[in-house]
Structure formats: C-alpha cells, structure tokens
Scaffold this motif. Structure first.
Motif, PDB file in Angstrom:
ATOM      1  N   ARG A 205       0.553  -0.894  -0.081  1.00 31.46           N
ATOM      2  CA  ARG A 205       0.174  -0.095   0.046  1.00 31.46           C
ATOM      3  C   ARG A 205       1.014   1.529   0.124  1.00 31.46           C
ATOM      4  NH1 ARG A 205      -3.098  -1.160   5.279  1.00 31.46           N
ATOM      5  NH2 ARG A 205      -0.623  -1.635   5.748  1.00 31.46           N
ATOM      6  N   THR A 206       0.109   2.224  -0.394  1.00 31.50           N
ATOM      7  CA  THR A 206       1.155   3.437  -0.438  1.00 31.50           C
ATOM      8  C   THR A 206       0.538   4.603   0.741  1.00 31.50           C
ATOM      9  OG1 THR A 206      -1.111   4.475  -2.156  1.00 31.50           O
ATOM     10  CG2 THR A 206       1.550   3.517  -2.317  1.00 31.50           C
ATOM     11  N   THR A 207      -1.429   3.970   1.030  1.00 33.19           N
ATOM     12  CA  THR A 207      -1.648   4.909   2.630  1.00 33.19           C
ATOM     13  C   THR A 207      -2.320   3.578   2.998  1.00 33.19           C
ATOM     14  OG1 THR A 207      -4.136   5.364   0.938  1.00 33.19           O
ATOM     15  CG2 THR A 207      -2.020   6.541   1.155  1.00 33.19           C
ATOM     16  N   VAL A 208      -2.761   4.308   3.990  1.00 34.57           N
ATOM     17  CA  VAL A 208      -3.338   3.226   4.807  1.00 34.57           C
ATOM     18  C   VAL A 208      -5.062   2.809   3.980  1.00 34.57           C
ATOM     19  CG1 VAL A 208      -4.321   2.821   7.436  1.00 34.57           C
ATOM     20  CG2 VAL A 208      -2.219   3.502   6.829  1.00 34.57           C
ATOM     21  N   ALA A 209      -5.547   3.880   4.286  1.00 33.69           N
ATOM     22  CA  ALA A 209      -6.748   3.504   3.319  1.00 33.69           C
ATOM     23  C   ALA A 209      -6.831   2.974   2.035  1.00 33.69           C
ATOM     24  CB  ALA A 209      -7.666   5.485   3.341  1.00 33.69           C
ATOM     25  N   GLN A 210      -5.902   2.498   1.092  1.00 36.25           N
ATOM     26  CA  GLN A 210      -5.608   1.674   0.247  1.00 36.25           C
ATOM     27  C   GLN A 210      -6.650   0.616   0.733  1.00 36.25           C
ATOM     28  OE1 GLN A 210      -2.024   2.162  -1.814  1.00 36.25           O
ATOM     29  NE2 GLN A 210      -2.779   1.376  -3.567  1.00 36.25           N
ATOM     30  N   LYS A 211      -7.043  -0.204  -0.443  1.00 39.98           N
ATOM     31  CA  LYS A 211      -7.798  -1.065   0.000  1.00 39.98           C
ATOM     32  C   LYS A 211      -7.549  -2.613  -1.869  1.00 39.98           C
ATOM     33  CE  LYS A 211      -9.509  -0.071   3.747  1.00 39.98           C
ATOM     34  NZ  LYS A 211      -8.937  -0.892   5.233  1.00 39.98           N
ATOM     35  N   MET A 212      -7.661  -2.100  -2.866  1.00 35.84           N
ATOM     36  CA  MET A 212      -7.051  -2.653  -3.666  1.00 35.84           C
ATOM     37  C   MET A 212      -5.596  -1.900  -4.810  1.00 35.84           C
ATOM     38  SD  MET A 212     -10.786  -1.775  -5.375  1.00 35.84           S
ATOM     39  CE  MET A 212     -12.260  -1.927  -3.695  1.00 35.84           C
ATOM     40  N   CYS A 213      -5.023  -2.566  -5.715  1.00 38.12           N
ATOM     41  CA  CYS A 213      -3.533  -2.970  -5.855  1.00 38.12           C
ATOM     42  C   CYS A 213      -3.599  -2.234  -6.849  1.00 38.12           C
ATOM     43  CB  CYS A 213      -3.094  -4.152  -6.253  1.00 38.12           C
ATOM     44  SG  CYS A 213      -4.350  -5.191  -7.702  1.00 38.12           S
ATOM     45  N   SER A 214      -4.334  -1.747  -7.395  1.00 35.90           N
ATOM     46  CA  SER A 214      -4.923  -1.358  -9.259  1.00 35.90           C
ATOM     47  C   SER A 214      -5.954  -0.541  -9.365  1.00 35.90           C
ATOM     48  CB  SER A 214      -4.557  -2.144 -10.725  1.00 35.90           C
ATOM     49  OG  SER A 214      -5.543  -3.129 -10.408  1.00 35.90           O
ATOM     50  N   PRO A 215      -5.932   0.748 -10.738  1.00 34.43           N
ATOM     51  CA  PRO A 215      -7.124   1.476 -10.870  1.00 34.43           C
ATOM     52  C   PRO A 215      -8.084   0.340 -11.581  1.00 34.43           C
ATOM     53  CG  PRO A 215      -5.656   2.511 -11.386  1.00 34.43           C
ATOM     54  CD  PRO A 215      -4.558   1.153 -10.947  1.00 34.43           C
ATOM     55  N   GLU A 216      -8.040  -0.772 -12.339  1.00 33.82           N
ATOM     56  CA  GLU A 216      -8.465  -1.639 -12.796  1.00 33.82           C
ATOM     57  C   GLU A 216      -9.340  -3.048 -11.813  1.00 33.82           C
ATOM     58  OE1 GLU A 216      -5.474  -1.225 -13.370  1.00 33.82           O
ATOM     59  OE2 GLU A 216      -5.125  -0.753 -15.580  1.00 33.82           O
ATOM     60  N   ARG A 218      -9.942  -1.181  -8.926  1.00 32.52           N
ATOM     61  CA  ARG A 218     -11.281  -0.150  -8.437  1.00 32.52           C
ATOM     62  C   ARG A 218     -12.330  -0.173  -9.240  1.00 32.52           C
ATOM     63  NH1 ARG A 218      -7.907   3.456  -8.404  1.00 32.52           N
ATOM     64  NH2 ARG A 218      -6.660   2.448  -5.930  1.00 32.52           N
ATOM     65  N   ALA A 219     -11.708  -0.388 -10.273  1.00 36.60           N
ATOM     66  CA  ALA A 219     -12.885   0.025 -11.614  1.00 36.60           C
ATOM     67  C   ALA A 219     -14.044  -1.628 -11.381  1.00 36.60           C
ATOM     68  CB  ALA A 219     -12.874   0.525 -12.889  1.00 36.60           C
ATOM     69  N   ASP A 220     -13.185  -2.738 -11.347  1.00 36.11           N
ATOM     70  CA  ASP A 220     -14.030  -4.353 -11.351  1.00 36.11           C
ATOM     71  C   ASP A 220     -15.144  -4.132 -10.364  1.00 36.11           C
ATOM     72  OD1 ASP A 220     -13.044  -4.361 -13.796  1.00 36.11           O
ATOM     73  OD2 ASP A 220     -11.140  -6.143 -13.008  1.00 36.11           O
ATOM     74  N   SER A 221     -14.736  -3.374  -8.538  1.00 32.59           N
ATOM     75  CA  SER A 221     -15.169  -3.486  -7.415  1.00 32.59           C
ATOM     76  C   SER A 221     -16.473  -2.705  -7.919  1.00 32.59           C
ATOM     77  CB  SER A 221     -14.280  -3.070  -6.391  1.00 32.59           C
ATOM     78  OG  SER A 221     -14.912  -3.037  -5.438  1.00 32.59           O
ATOM     79  N   VAL A 222     -16.659  -1.453  -8.738  1.00 31.00           N
ATOM     80  CA  VAL A 222     -17.819  -0.590  -8.248  1.00 31.00           C
ATOM     81  C   VAL A 222     -18.670  -1.543  -9.431  1.00 31.00           C
ATOM     82  CG1 VAL A 222     -18.064   2.158  -9.450  1.00 31.00           C
ATOM     83  CG2 VAL A 222     -16.030   1.518  -8.359  1.00 31.00           C
ATOM     84  N   ARG A 223     -17.914  -0.829 -10.926  1.00 32.20           N
ATOM     85  CA  ARG A 223     -19.281  -2.230 -11.201  1.00 32.20           C
ATOM     86  C   ARG A 223     -19.693  -3.357 -10.685  1.00 32.20           C
ATOM     87  NH1 ARG A 223     -14.844  -1.498 -15.383  1.00 32.20           N
ATOM     88  NH2 ARG A 223     -13.500  -3.305 -14.776  1.00 32.20           N
ATOM     89  N   GLY A 224     -18.795  -4.728  -9.926  1.00 25.36           N
ATOM     90  CA  GLY A 224     -19.621  -5.590  -9.318  1.00 25.36           C
ATOM     91  C   GLY A 224     -20.454  -4.760  -8.417  1.00 25.36           C
ATOM     92  N   ARG A 225     -20.164  -3.919  -7.507  1.00 24.06           N
ATOM     93  CA  ARG A 225     -21.315  -2.896  -6.832  1.00 24.06           C
ATOM     94  C   ARG A 225     -23.195  -2.350  -7.871  1.00 24.06           C
ATOM     95  NH1 ARG A 225     -16.716  -0.737  -3.745  1.00 24.06           N
ATOM     96  NH2 ARG A 225     -17.567   0.910  -5.106  1.00 24.06           N
ATOM     97  N   ASN A 226     -21.967  -2.043  -8.398  1.00 24.71           N
ATOM     98  CA  ASN A 226     -23.576  -1.632  -9.416  1.00 24.71           C
ATOM     99  C   ASN A 226     -24.112  -2.657 -10.267  1.00 24.71           C
ATOM    100  OD1 ASN A 226     -22.666   0.858  -9.177  1.00 24.71           O
ATOM    101  ND2 ASN A 226     -20.859   1.174 -10.942  1.00 24.71           N
TER     102      ASN A 226
END
Length: 264
Positions: A205-216, A218-226
């Motif tokens: 991680r680069t910050t404590v709040a980071q949960k995912m390894c890459s922007p890809e 993060r985008a997959d997670s958003v698509r899954g929630r939608n």
C-alpha cells in the motif's frame, strides 16, 4: 565674514541598511537589502463579516502579492533560522500612518518567501522618514543570533525514528518526520504486503486507506457493486412487500409482529 555651512549629504539606502543590521544583528555574517519603490503601503485593521468571521481586504491582498513578487526576485529560498528584519519607510507626505501597520504589511508579504514562518523573526525595527520626491521602503534581512532559537536551530527529534526534523511554519504540531514513521507509530506498516480486496493478490500500500492493488481492480469493484444494485429486490416471505435489498427474508413490520419466528 561668515561662510555658509556645507550641506550634509544624506546617507545612502545601503548605509542605512548596514546601520540597521549592525543594531539588530551585530553578530550576523551577511545581510540582504532591497528597495521597494513607491509609497509604503499600510495594512488595514482586521475586518469582520456579519457572521463574525475575519477576512482580508482585496486591496491588502493585492499589495501583499506585489510585495511578495519583489521578494521572490531576491530570495530564491526562504531562511530557516532566526531572522532580523529592519525597514525604513520613506513617506511622500506627513499623513499620520502607524509604523507597525507598514511593518505588518512587509512581514505578511515576506512570510513563506523570506522565511518559513513569522515566528522566525526575533528582531524587528521600523523607521519612518519623509521623502516627498522619492517615496520607498528600504528592507534589511539578516540572520539573527538569539537565545530563543527558531527554525532549523530548533529542530526536534522524530518520536518514532529519533531523526531531527524542522518544526516551523505549517509543521509546528508535527510529531513524526514523514508518513512512513506516522503509519508505523500508529501500527500501520506500509512495507507489509496485504491482499487486494478485489483480486486477492498481495500488494504494498501507499496509504493506510488503500484496499485494492490497482485502478483496474477498483473499477471492477465498482462495476460489481453496480451490478448487485441492478438485481431485482426481494419480497417479504409473509406479506409480499418489496424489500430494500436482495437477501430475502421478512420486512420490518412482519419481524416486529413476530420477532422470534425467524429463530424458531
């Protein structure tokens, strides 16, 4: 026969600056002086809005930016230790203007350019003179030797790694030298690999709040929630009312009527 006295030549701006430096900082090795042409500006008193908040007049802000621009032409890097500041204000008329208001304008304009913070100025002098033909401000800046050390002379150790750090300017309340020491002191070591919440791949991680390894991911997670939100909502198993989720079960009213029925 009497002769007329010879006119006394007025000391130059450099001579006056050297005299101020000798008075304010006699142990200083070097001095920087500059001349700000024009009528010396006087900063107005604090203004208050109807809701009680203070604000700066646009005229004060514009003059500070102009004076700060002139300071930037001379000072490429701000001083980090104790500073002695002297000003001679050559006024064009005899109008009553306080010297401290003119000093306030110079000090605020120099903040962040000549020095990092106002607290570094441990010696200050303001002199008002009359010069109707050539109004100007002569500014003298030099290092000041004082028992009250400021800036880099007042460095304190980091509470985690014990390395010295500067605590002036915006960093007055800092306890750690950087983000790495801050996270480690709070129990968050960014050097440890953690699994990505989306793909489960270990990453740093680069910050404590980071949960995912890459922007890809993060985008997959958003698509899954939608996609999950797009699924049809469940209906109550007793009254058939539409629920706010897709997990099934009973509505709140049916549960209140028979709360123990779900466990029986």
């Amino acid at each position: 026969m009497t002769t007329a006295p010879e006119p006394i030549e007025a000391p130059s701006d450099l001579t006056r600056a050297l005299a101020m430096c000798a008075a304010l900082s006699p142990q200083s090795d070097g001095m920087t002086y500059l001349v700000l042409p024009g009528d010396p500006y006087s900063k107005s008193r604090p203004r208050f809005s109807r809701n009680g908040k203070t604000y700066v007049k646009k005229e004060d802000r514009d003059h500070e930016q102009l004076t700060g621009l002139r300071f930037r032409q001379v000072f490429k890097q701000p001083k980090t230790g104790n500073v002695a500041l002297g000003c001679i204000f050559f006024r064009p008329n005899r109008q009553r203007i306080d010297a401290d208001n003119m000093l306030k304008h110079v000090c605020d304009a120099a903040n962040g350019i000549v020095y990092l913070d106002d607290s570094q100025v441990t010696a200050v002098l303001g002199i008002v003179e009359l010069d109707a033909e050539n109004p100007r401000t002569v500014v003298m800046v030099a290092d000041h030797v004082s028992t009250l050390t400021r800036g880099t002379d007042a460095m304190v150790p980091c509470e985690f790694c014990r390395e010295p750090m500067v605590v002036v300017g915006k960093n007055k309340a800092r306890r750690y030298c950087g983000k790495a020491c801050t996270y480690k002191a709070r129990g968050h070591d960014l050097s440890v690999l953690v699994p990505c919440r989306q793909c489960s791949k270990p990453f740093r991680r680069t910050t404590v709040a980071q949960k995912m390894c890459s922007p890809e991911c993060r985008a997959d997670s958003v698509r899954g929630r939608n996609k999950a939100r797009a699924q049809p909502r469940s209906e109550c198993t007793e009254c058939g009312k539409k629920l706010a989720h897709t997990r099934g079960g009973r509505c709140r009213n049916c549960w209140r009527a028979a709360p123990l029925k779900a466990t029986s």
